[in-house]
Design an enzyme around this catalytic site. Structure first.
Site, PDB file in Angstrom:
ATOM      1  N   HIS A  16       0.866  -1.187   0.000  1.00  0.00           N
ATOM      2  CA  HIS A  16       0.000   0.000   0.000  1.00  0.00           C
ATOM      3  C   HIS A  16       0.895   1.228   0.000  1.00  0.00           C
ATOM      4  O   HIS A  16       1.365   1.673   1.054  1.00  0.00           O
ATOM      5  CB  HIS A  16      -0.925  -0.012   1.230  1.00  0.00           C
ATOM      6  CG  HIS A  16      -1.917   1.105   1.226  1.00  0.00           C
ATOM      7  ND1 HIS A  16      -3.273   0.903   1.087  1.00  0.00           N
ATOM      8  CD2 HIS A  16      -1.764   2.443   1.291  1.00  0.00           C
ATOM      9  CE1 HIS A  16      -3.898   2.068   1.093  1.00  0.00           C
ATOM     10  NE2 HIS A  16      -2.991   3.030   1.227  1.00  0.00           N
ATOM     11  N   GLU A 206     -10.421   4.023   7.149  1.00  0.00           N
ATOM     12  CA  GLU A 206      -9.249   4.792   7.582  1.00  0.00           C
ATOM     13  C   GLU A 206      -9.770   5.988   8.385  1.00  0.00           C
ATOM     14  O   GLU A 206      -9.792   5.965   9.607  1.00  0.00           O
ATOM     15  CB  GLU A 206      -8.424   5.244   6.365  1.00  0.00           C
ATOM     16  CG  GLU A 206      -7.202   6.095   6.720  1.00  0.00           C
ATOM     17  CD  GLU A 206      -6.556   6.791   5.502  1.00  0.00           C
ATOM     18  OE1 GLU A 206      -7.239   6.999   4.490  1.00  0.00           O
ATOM     19  OE2 GLU A 206      -5.367   7.148   5.614  1.00  0.00           O
ATOM     20  N   ASP A 284       2.296   3.645   2.691  1.00  0.00           N
ATOM     21  CA  ASP A 284       1.288   4.652   2.333  1.00  0.00           C
ATOM     22  C   ASP A 284       1.932   5.860   1.629  1.00  0.00           C
ATOM     23  O   ASP A 284       1.983   5.886   0.406  1.00  0.00           O
ATOM     24  CB  ASP A 284       0.471   5.062   3.558  1.00  0.00           C
ATOM     25  CG  ASP A 284      -0.938   5.531   3.177  1.00  0.00           C
ATOM     26  OD1 ASP A 284      -1.267   5.482   1.978  1.00  0.00           O
ATOM     27  OD2 ASP A 284      -1.705   5.928   4.081  1.00  0.00           O
ATOM     28  N   ASP A 285       2.392   6.830   2.416  1.00  0.00           N
ATOM     29  CA  ASP A 285       3.034   8.023   1.843  1.00  0.00           C
ATOM     30  C   ASP A 285       4.283   8.267   2.677  1.00  0.00           C
ATOM     31  O   ASP A 285       4.327   9.175   3.515  1.00  0.00           O
ATOM     32  CB  ASP A 285       2.071   9.210   1.939  1.00  0.00           C
ATOM     33  CG  ASP A 285       0.764   8.902   1.233  1.00  0.00           C
ATOM     34  OD1 ASP A 285       0.764   8.875  -0.002  1.00  0.00           O
ATOM     35  OD2 ASP A 285      -0.237   8.659   1.928  1.00  0.00           O
TER      36      ASP A 285
HETATM   37  N1  ADE Z   1      -3.968   9.414  -1.012  1.00  0.00           N
HETATM   38  C1  ADE Z   1      -2.676   9.348  -0.665  1.00  0.00           C
HETATM   39  N2  ADE Z   1      -2.556   8.891   0.605  1.00  0.00           N
HETATM   40  C2  ADE Z   1      -3.811   8.662   1.058  1.00  0.00           C
HETATM   41  C3  ADE Z   1      -4.357   8.193   2.280  1.00  0.00           C
HETATM   42  N3  ADE Z   1      -3.581   7.845   3.320  1.00  0.00           N
HETATM   43  N4  ADE Z   1      -5.684   8.101   2.389  1.00  0.00           N
HETATM   44  C4  ADE Z   1      -6.476   8.443   1.373  1.00  0.00           C
HETATM   45  N5  ADE Z   1      -6.019   8.891   0.200  1.00  0.00           N
HETATM   46  C5  ADE Z   1      -4.690   8.997   0.036  1.00  0.00           C
HETATM   47 ZN    ZN Z   2      -3.287   5.129   1.052  1.00  0.00          ZN
END
Ligand code: ADE
Ligand code: ZN
Length: 343
Positions: A16, A206, A284-285
């Site tokens: 992810h 989330e 994630d990011d």
């Molecule tokens: N786009 C990028 N990161 C995200 C996240 N954690 N939740 C929803 N959309 C996203």
């Molecule tokens: Zn995400």
């Protein structure tokens, strides 16, 4: 941030991760310089390798503030070379420094369009970065074409249609990210269907609770869920998810940064695993949340008492549930099993 060797050596998979969410502040600066773009002053934190954003103190406020920063950082990207560099940079460091053997990256035609790239050109640029990283490290990568929920159902449908119109061997799944409160999940079913791809995932559970997880599961017919962590609030839902062998793509640092949980002790990673859910990990990011896929494995060990064997099981789960062809799956599983045999 170097990983301790006992964590580094575990083979890892990142199931992810959003491509633009891997951009380092150094790369943002380098690309901004190349493209002669002035960065928004508030984006880069002066001292560190991370970004900052404005937010109100709720998970939704955090998510919305973060999503704005994400789009701001993406604005420096202006062409094919930028996407090649971004992909190479992330894959190379994940493989070399962290022993990541497989990454499944969410890519967004909408973000490509912001960088003035058509979808096929964006995919070609990403493929070049991947091929270089793969030649140097052996890492495997596949892509999930991802629509953005708060850009609306019509935009999402276009993403689905583009995905089907330009089939690409590395694009093996379709997904949805963005603000979980925007529209209804049913509004996005046409986008999923238009994509023609059977492998599906969606962010759900989330920033919002159990109802979104049920909606995503029942409407989109998915087994893989981006996050799903708030399913923990509903024990009946936990049983239902177990019954369908659901795969939560868990991103602990993201959840902490976006205030989905305020304390590691409240985070359900361990409970999910012990309940028999087929947990996988994601970064994630990573540069926005001061993490990396290796760091997520380290957190699983240090904060949630995962043993080395359990960490390897997380990777095995990921490879078993990855959107990949069977020969590649078999090859990657062999790498995980070789580690377990040697450990
Ligand atoms: N786009 C990028 N990161 C995200 C996240 N954690 N939740 C929803 N959309 C996203
Ligand atoms: Zn995400």
């Amino acid at each position: 941030m170097r990983l301790p060797e006992h964590i580094r050596r575990v083979p890892k998979a990142d199931l992810h991760v959003h491509l633009e969410g891997t951009i380092t502040p150094d790369l943002v600066k380098r690309i901004a310089h190349r493209n002669k773009i002035k960065l928004p002053d508030e984006l880069l934190k002066r001292e560190g390798q991370t970004f900052q954003w404005k937010e109100d103190p709720t998970p939704l406020g955090s998510l919305r503030g973060f999503l704005q920063a994400y789009d701001d950082a993406t604005k420096v990207l202006r062409g094919a070379q930028d996407y090649t560099d971004l992909t190479y940079d992330y894959l190379k460091r994940s493989a070399e420094e962290e022993n990541c053997i497989y990454a499944e990256i969410m890519v967004s035609a909408d973000h490509g369009a912001m960088a003035k790239l058509s979808w096929p050109d964006m995919l070609a640029a990403i493929t070049r970065g991947y091929e270089k990283a793969k030649a140097e490290t052996g890492i495997e990568m596949r892509l999930i074409s991802t629509c953005v929920r708060h850009y609306g159902p019509e935009g999402a449908l276009k993403v689905g249609e583009l995905t089907r119109a330009h089939p690409h061997p590395l694009v093996t799944g379709f997904g949805m990210a963005g603000d979980e409160t925007a529209f209804k999940i049913a509004d996005f079913l046409p986008a999923y269907e238009a994509s023609g791809l059977k492998n599906r995932t969606a962010h759900a559970g989330e920033a919002t609770g159990p109802a979104t997880v049920r909606e995503a599961r029942d409407v989109l017919k998915i087994r893989r869920f981006g996050h799903m962590v708030r399913a923990i609030e509903d024990s009946a839902l936990m049983d239902e998810q177990k019954a369908i062998n659901a795969v939560p793509e868990v991103c602990v640092s993201s959840n902490m940064a976006l205030k989905v949980f305020t304390d590691y002790r409240k985070h359900p990673l361990r409970k999910f695993f012990d309940a028999g859910l087929k947990v996988v990990l994601g970064s994630d990011d990573p540069t926005f949340f001061r993490t990396s896929i290796g760091r997520e494995y380290q957190i699983a060990q240090e904060k949630f008492a995962f043993t080395e064997k359990e960490l390897a099981k997380l990777t095995r789960n990921a490879i078993e549930e990855a959107f990949i062809d069977e020969p590649t799956r078999a090859k990657l599983l062999q790498r995980v099993d070789a580690f377990k045999a040697a450990a």
